[in-house]
Design a protein around this motif. Structure first.
Motif, mmCIF file in Angstrom:
data_model
loop_
_atom_site.group_PDB
_atom_site.id
_atom_site.type_symbol
_atom_site.label_atom_id
_atom_site.label_comp_id
_atom_site.label_asym_id
_atom_site.label_seq_id
_atom_site.Cartn_x
_atom_site.Cartn_y
_atom_site.Cartn_z
ATOM 1 N N GLU A 51 80.717 61.006 118.043
ATOM 2 C CA GLU A 51 81.164 62.304 118.557
ATOM 3 C C GLU A 51 82.595 62.216 119.081
ATOM 4 O O GLU A 51 83.436 63.068 118.794
ATOM 5 C CB GLU A 51 80.231 62.756 119.688
ATOM 6 N N ILE A 52 82.893 61.162 119.823
ATOM 7 C CA ILE A 52 84.241 60.985 120.391
ATOM 8 C C ILE A 52 85.251 60.714 119.288
ATOM 9 O O ILE A 52 86.331 61.310 119.251
ATOM 10 C CB ILE A 52 84.231 59.833 121.419
ATOM 11 N N ARG A 53 84.925 59.822 118.373
ATOM 12 C CA ARG A 53 85.858 59.478 117.297
ATOM 13 C C ARG A 53 86.140 60.690 116.406
ATOM 14 O O ARG A 53 87.280 60.910 115.991
ATOM 15 C CB ARG A 53 85.303 58.320 116.459
ATOM 16 N N ASN A 54 85.111 61.464 116.111
ATOM 17 C CA ASN A 54 85.295 62.638 115.264
ATOM 18 C C ASN A 54 86.147 63.697 115.956
ATOM 19 O O ASN A 54 86.954 64.371 115.308
ATOM 20 C CB ASN A 54 83.947 63.240 114.873
ATOM 21 N N SER A 55 85.970 63.844 117.260
ATOM 22 C CA SER A 55 86.731 64.849 118.000
ATOM 23 C C SER A 55 88.197 64.435 118.133
ATOM 24 O O SER A 55 89.104 65.203 117.794
ATOM 25 C CB SER A 55 86.118 65.055 119.392
ATOM 26 N N VAL A 72 91.931 56.241 118.900
ATOM 27 C CA VAL A 72 91.066 55.717 119.960
ATOM 28 C C VAL A 72 90.697 54.263 119.694
ATOM 29 O O VAL A 72 90.621 53.816 118.551
ATOM 30 C CB VAL A 72 89.767 56.542 120.099
ATOM 31 N N SER A 73 90.499 53.538 120.783
ATOM 32 C CA SER A 73 89.937 52.189 120.719
ATOM 33 C C SER A 73 88.924 52.080 121.848
ATOM 34 O O SER A 73 88.936 52.868 122.796
ATOM 35 C CB SER A 73 91.030 51.126 120.855
ATOM 36 N N GLN A 74 88.044 51.094 121.750
ATOM 37 C CA GLN A 74 86.955 50.971 122.721
ATOM 38 C C GLN A 74 86.932 49.586 123.343
ATOM 39 O O GLN A 74 87.279 48.583 122.702
ATOM 40 C CB GLN A 74 85.615 51.252 122.027
ATOM 41 N N ILE A 75 86.519 49.540 124.603
ATOM 42 C CA ILE A 75 86.306 48.271 125.290
ATOM 43 C C ILE A 75 85.085 48.412 126.181
ATOM 44 O O ILE A 75 84.839 49.501 126.739
ATOM 45 C CB ILE A 75 87.545 47.836 126.109
ATOM 46 N N ALA A 76 84.283 47.349 126.283
ATOM 47 C CA ALA A 76 83.095 47.377 127.135
ATOM 48 C C ALA A 76 83.506 47.356 128.609
ATOM 49 O O ALA A 76 84.568 46.827 128.956
ATOM 50 C CB ALA A 76 82.202 46.185 126.823
#
Length: 327
Positions: A51-55, A72-76
């Protein structure tokens, strides 16, 4: 008395430390239009992450290559240490006892914007995110625009040297590596040669002019016709007799209404091309309704940068355009 003195000194130290903390905030790091999302890998790889990546990954209108509005990139959460905390644009996602959304600025670095999205489970978090999606994206973009404008202020072009600027009674903030191509008193064309990578053969361009305000209700529908007339009159191709800039006929520009310098404005994103030639690229046009002076002030930026992505170049032109003030 001694006790009172100790309390006073302690309070003074605390106030000093507080002020110092604000003063010594590190400079934030990261490219414009890029967001670091702090969330669990399981959430990022699931429906919430999609949802976040698509938006954020929605394609930016008007570019010849498909490029997202925000990268966007992600980190725990357990990897969100001191190095990551100085990122400029951050979104923190988590589960809590209730649904929450809020924004904080300059928490670990400056300039910095951190968006917090909390819900009771993944579906709840997704609901909160979707409710505030536009606000979240606008916050990141507006923050990056303000940061870019501050950078340009440090090496600002003296726009008052141009006759067209003086005659129109406007100001704007552009970096001083823009050079004059044409300045008739009614029409200004500035060009910045791009120096990085393949794009060193290309350029960013600024056009400034005005047209009479005849019918406010028809300003938006006339934008393409006006810019085509300007292109034919002022922006020739390699053969001045048969070539000039036009709006790309195969692509319909997208126009939306906004406010610039407190005035009703139409933002148009589209593609330009040179008639009877192979040059082309994206443009960004702001047509500002200046009722006081019965005119439409037009500030346009266009990019020629073959074979490279162009989002960053157009974004810089957007930051310059949104700095414009009409006296």
């Amino acid at each position: 008395m001694k006790k009172a003195l100790i309390l006073f000194v302690t309070a003074l130290v605390l106030v000093s430390c507080k002020g110092t903390d604000k003063y010594v905030l590190r400079d934030s790091l990261g490219k414009v239009n890029k967001v670091l999302v702090v969330t669990k890998a399981s959430d990022w790889n699931g429906d919430l992450g999609s949802e976040i990546r698509n938006s954020f990954g929605e394609i930016l209108v008007g570019l010849p290559q498909a490029e997202p509005i925000l990268s966007v990139s992600q980190i725990a959460p357990n990897g969100f240490g001191s190095m990551m905390k100085v990122s400029r644009n951050i979104m923190i996602i988590g589960e809590g006892e209730k649904e929450e959304f809020y924004i904080k600025r300059n928490v670990y670095a400056q300039p910095q914007i951190i968006v917090y999205v909390y819900g009771t489970d993944d579906a709840s978090i997704s609901k909160v995110f979707n409710e505030h999606k536009k606000e979240i994206m606008d916050a990141y973009i507006d923050s990056d625009i303000k940061m870019t404008q501050k950078i340009f202020e440090k090496k600002k072009l003296d726009e008052s040297q141009f006759e067209t600027v003086k005659n129109l009674g406007i100001t704007f903030t552009a970096p001083d590596n823009y050079n004059k191509v044409d300045d008739t008193g009614d029409f200004l064309w500035l060009r910045q040669h791009l120096l990085s990578g393949i794009a060193k053969t290309g350029s960013n361009n600024i056009l400034v002019y005005s047209v009479p305000l005849e019918d406010e209700d028809k300003v938006a529908e006339n934008i393409v016709n006006v810019r085509n007339q300007i292109g034919e009159k002022y922006i020739p191709g390699t053969n001045e007799e048969t070539m000039h800039m036009i709006t790309e006929e195969a692509y319909t520009p997208f126009t939306s209404e906004m406010v610039l310098d407190g005035k009703k404005t139409f933002e148009t994103r589209g593609k330009w091309e040179v008639k009877n030639d192979f040059m082309a690229g994206p443009f960004l046009n702001y047509s500002v309704i200046d009722k006081k002076n019965n005119r439409v002030v037009v500030f346009e930026g266009f990019t020629y940068a073959p074979s490279v992505n162009k989002r960053a170049f157009i974004f810089e032109l957007e930051a310059i355009a949104k700095s414009m003030k009409i006296k």
